[in-house]
Enzyme design. Structure first.
Site, mmCIF file in Angstrom:
data_model
loop_
_atom_site.group_PDB
_atom_site.id
_atom_site.type_symbol
_atom_site.label_atom_id
_atom_site.label_comp_id
_atom_site.label_asym_id
_atom_site.label_seq_id
_atom_site.Cartn_x
_atom_site.Cartn_y
_atom_site.Cartn_z
ATOM 1 N N GLN A 106 -7.388 -1.785 4.587
ATOM 2 C CA GLN A 106 -6.630 -1.336 3.913
ATOM 3 C C GLN A 106 -6.890 -1.208 2.922
ATOM 4 O OE1 GLN A 106 -2.399 -2.791 2.895
ATOM 5 N NE2 GLN A 106 -2.326 -2.953 0.784
ATOM 6 N N ASN A 120 -1.639 -2.457 12.922
ATOM 7 C CA ASN A 120 -3.535 -2.266 13.523
ATOM 8 C C ASN A 120 -3.779 -0.887 13.936
ATOM 9 O OD1 ASN A 120 -3.411 -4.923 11.699
ATOM 10 N ND2 ASN A 120 -4.081 -5.960 13.514
ATOM 11 N N THR A 151 -40.842 25.119 -9.753
ATOM 12 C CA THR A 151 -41.358 23.887 -9.458
ATOM 13 C C THR A 151 -41.958 23.140 -10.747
ATOM 14 O OG1 THR A 151 -43.606 24.237 -9.264
ATOM 15 C CG2 THR A 151 -42.348 24.420 -6.899
ATOM 16 N N SER A 197 -14.411 25.511 -27.372
ATOM 17 C CA SER A 197 -14.629 24.424 -28.070
ATOM 18 C C SER A 197 -13.939 24.269 -28.826
ATOM 19 C CB SER A 197 -16.235 23.971 -28.575
ATOM 20 O OG SER A 197 -15.920 23.394 -29.755
ATOM 21 N N TYR A 242 -8.697 -6.556 12.788
ATOM 22 C CA TYR A 242 -8.830 -6.433 11.463
ATOM 23 C C TYR A 242 -8.531 -7.358 10.862
ATOM 24 C CZ TYR A 242 -5.447 -4.430 8.203
ATOM 25 O OH TYR A 242 -5.151 -3.782 7.330
ATOM 26 N N ASN A 281 -18.059 26.980 -22.547
ATOM 27 C CA ASN A 281 -18.650 26.039 -21.591
ATOM 28 C C ASN A 281 -18.421 26.197 -20.231
ATOM 29 O OD1 ASN A 281 -19.702 24.676 -24.569
ATOM 30 N ND2 ASN A 281 -17.903 23.883 -24.504
ATOM 31 N N LYS A 317 -8.197 2.954 2.096
ATOM 32 C CA LYS A 317 -7.756 4.518 1.892
ATOM 33 C C LYS A 317 -7.960 5.579 0.824
ATOM 34 C CE LYS A 317 -4.217 3.298 5.465
ATOM 35 N NZ LYS A 317 -5.344 1.472 4.461
ATOM 36 N N LYS A 364 -18.175 28.443 -28.719
ATOM 37 C CA LYS A 364 -18.674 28.031 -27.353
ATOM 38 C C LYS A 364 -18.315 28.350 -26.512
ATOM 39 C CE LYS A 364 -21.427 25.241 -26.856
ATOM 40 N NZ LYS A 364 -20.994 23.178 -26.997
ATOM 41 N N SER A 422 0.663 -1.448 0.096
ATOM 42 C CA SER A 422 -0.254 0.017 -0.274
ATOM 43 C C SER A 422 0.919 1.721 -0.381
ATOM 44 C CB SER A 422 -1.368 0.179 1.115
ATOM 45 O OG SER A 422 -0.521 -0.286 2.164
#
Ligand code: ARG
Length: 464
Positions: free
Chosen positions: A329, A117, A162, A284, A324, A292, A332, A290, A30
């Site tokens: 792991q 742990n 609405t 664009s 554990y 955007n 994260k 354009k 990790s």
């Protein structure tokens, strides 16, 4: 034989007869994402070492050596010189190995009465606490920026919708205040979640606690935790605090996404209620005309991944027996990405709120279409004594006739209006104006400019 960090780095080599394959090594490691926890990992280790020394579990000299080594490691990490090794699996073992290289046996004593742990659970909580504090500050910035916008447009009228149909006139300030309320609740949720994040797992060790005479409360105090986790099995295994944070984050993004949807609609030339500063938009590659609204569109899209992370963590947790398991792991990356996405989004939105140009004429023109003051006419008749349902019916007829004539209610003459109810007098025309309509909704939570200003004042006091 006690497990120790071999030259090659494996922390448990003596127990094993063959090394893991490179693929498995990569699969189980990790370090490439959890090295982000380095700072809090060191912070947690130093607090643990201080307590070990205070309790005479390690010597004062060992503690001093650990402090010195950690200072050097912090420097190496900050300058990018620290060598992160896949062989050492994660941030914890990488740092511990380097510490031992630097200070020898004192480094090997650091892990006394501790396990990865409870170490990793502590790291995540420290990290998340910091993230929550940053996010709370950003939510405050966003609300302050929106308050300025609401204040500038306390009197600006636009149609309220609405079902995406014109409903009643409202003030733009009032509309913006609705989002300020949502982000206010989001800030409350973050603060509430922080309470449960801010408890110390260290001392739980692998799962059952430790045989050493540790002082958990001392460590909690050093690290600024409000309390210690009260059960060692729970402390090392549950990630509910991270799930709770992701749920709160998903709600923030949901609110951002709703606002984004409106910004996109409002910026469409067909509506033209607002413009967004160029620095939040892109053009664009094929259509030169354009502009955007990419930022709100992306924020709307990123809401999907944050919602996904919440589901990922819930699913990660649901089948795990105590205590554990390595599954954890996997907590994260979703958590880090949630924090990053939310942090960036809020930072950009606070800035973008200041880059919104409102076009009051377009809003006003839209409010004048669609019979937005029909309810005001009905309320007027009720105040003259007609039961509401009858008033509703009379106004429905009036609107129908306006549709046929292609005009607004306020375009009808008094005589034409009286055809729908003899209760109508010439004081009706004030009621049918947009200003009259919004000003009349003058109670807490109503759209009247006076109420909008009071709400802003109240919120400014709250935000300090
Ligand atoms: N890298 C591990 C994690 O993120 C640290 C804890 C490992 N504990 C263990 N018993 N394998 O959860």
């Amino acid at each position: 034989m006690t497990a120790q960090l071999s030259k090659k780095g494996e922390a448990w080599s003596a127990r094993f007869s063959e090394p893991v394959s490179d693929l498995v090594k990569r699969y189980t490691a990790s370090v490439f994402f959890d090295k982000r926890l380095a700072q809090v990992d060191i912070q947690g280790s130093l607090a643990h070492a201080e307590m070990l020394a205070y309790q005479k579990i390690i010597s004062a000299d060992d503690y001093a050596a650990i402090q010195k080594g950690m200072t050097q490691i912090q420097g190496e990490i900050a300058s990018g010189k620290f060598e992160w090794l896949l062989d050492l699996e994660d941030v914890h073992l990488n740092i511990e190995k380097r510490l031992t290289e630097l200070v020898g046996d004192a480094g090997k004593r650091l892990h006394t009465g501790r396990s990865r742990n409870d170490q990793v659970a502590t790291d995540i909580r420290l990290y998340l606490r910091g993230a929550i504090d940053d996010i709370s500050g950003l939510l405050r910035d966003l609300r302050l920026a929106l308050l300025d916008l609401a204040e500038q447009h306390a009197d600006t009228i636009l149609p309220g919708f609405t079902h995406m149909q014109v409903a009643q006139p409202i003030t733009f300030g009032h509309h913006v205040l609705a989002y300020i309320e949502m982000f206010g609740r989001d800030a409350e949720r973050m603060l509430d979640c922080r309470k449960r994040v801010n408890r110390l797992p260290l001392g739980a060790a692998a799962l059952a606690g430790t045989t050493f005479p540790i002082d958990r409360e001392r460590v909690a105090k050093t690290l600024g935790f409000d309390d210690v986790c009260r059960n060692s099995l729970d402390a090392v295994s549950d990630r509910d605090f991270a799930i709770e944070f992701c749920a709160a984050a998903a709600l923030v993004m949901t609110h951002v996404s709703r606002m984004s949807e409106e910004l996109v609609i409002w910026m469409s030339p067909r509506i033209g209620f607002i413009d967004i500063a160029d620095r939040f938009c892109t053009g664009s590659s094929i259509m030169p005309q354009k502009k955007n609204p990419d930022v709100p569109e992306l924020a709307r899209g990123k809401t999907g991944r944050v919602n996904g992370h919440l589901i990922a963590l819930l699913t990660l947790m649901k089948g795990q027996p105590l205590a554990y398991n390595k599954d954890n792991q996997e907590d994260k990356e979703p958590l880090f990405d949630t924090v990053d996405t939310l942090t960036d989004t809020l930072r950009i939105f606070a800035d973008m709120a200041r880059g919104i140009t409102v076009k009051p004429e377009a809003m006003r023109a839209a409010a004048l279409q669609g019979y937005a003051t029909a309810t005001d006419l009905a309320d007027y008749l009720v105040k003259k004594g007609l039961p509401f349902r009858d008033a509703h019916e009379a106004v429905a007829h009036a609107v129908r006739s306006c549709v046929d004539r292609a005009c607004d209610l306020s375009d009808l003459s008094l005589e034409q209006l009286r055809a729908f109810s003899p209760l109508i007098d010439d004081d009706i025309f004030q009621v049918l104006t947009l200003e009259g309509s919004v000003a009349a909704r003058d109670h807490i939570g109503g759209t009247a400019p006076r109420q909008v200003r009071l709400a802003i004042q109240h919120l400014r006091q709250q935000l300090g």
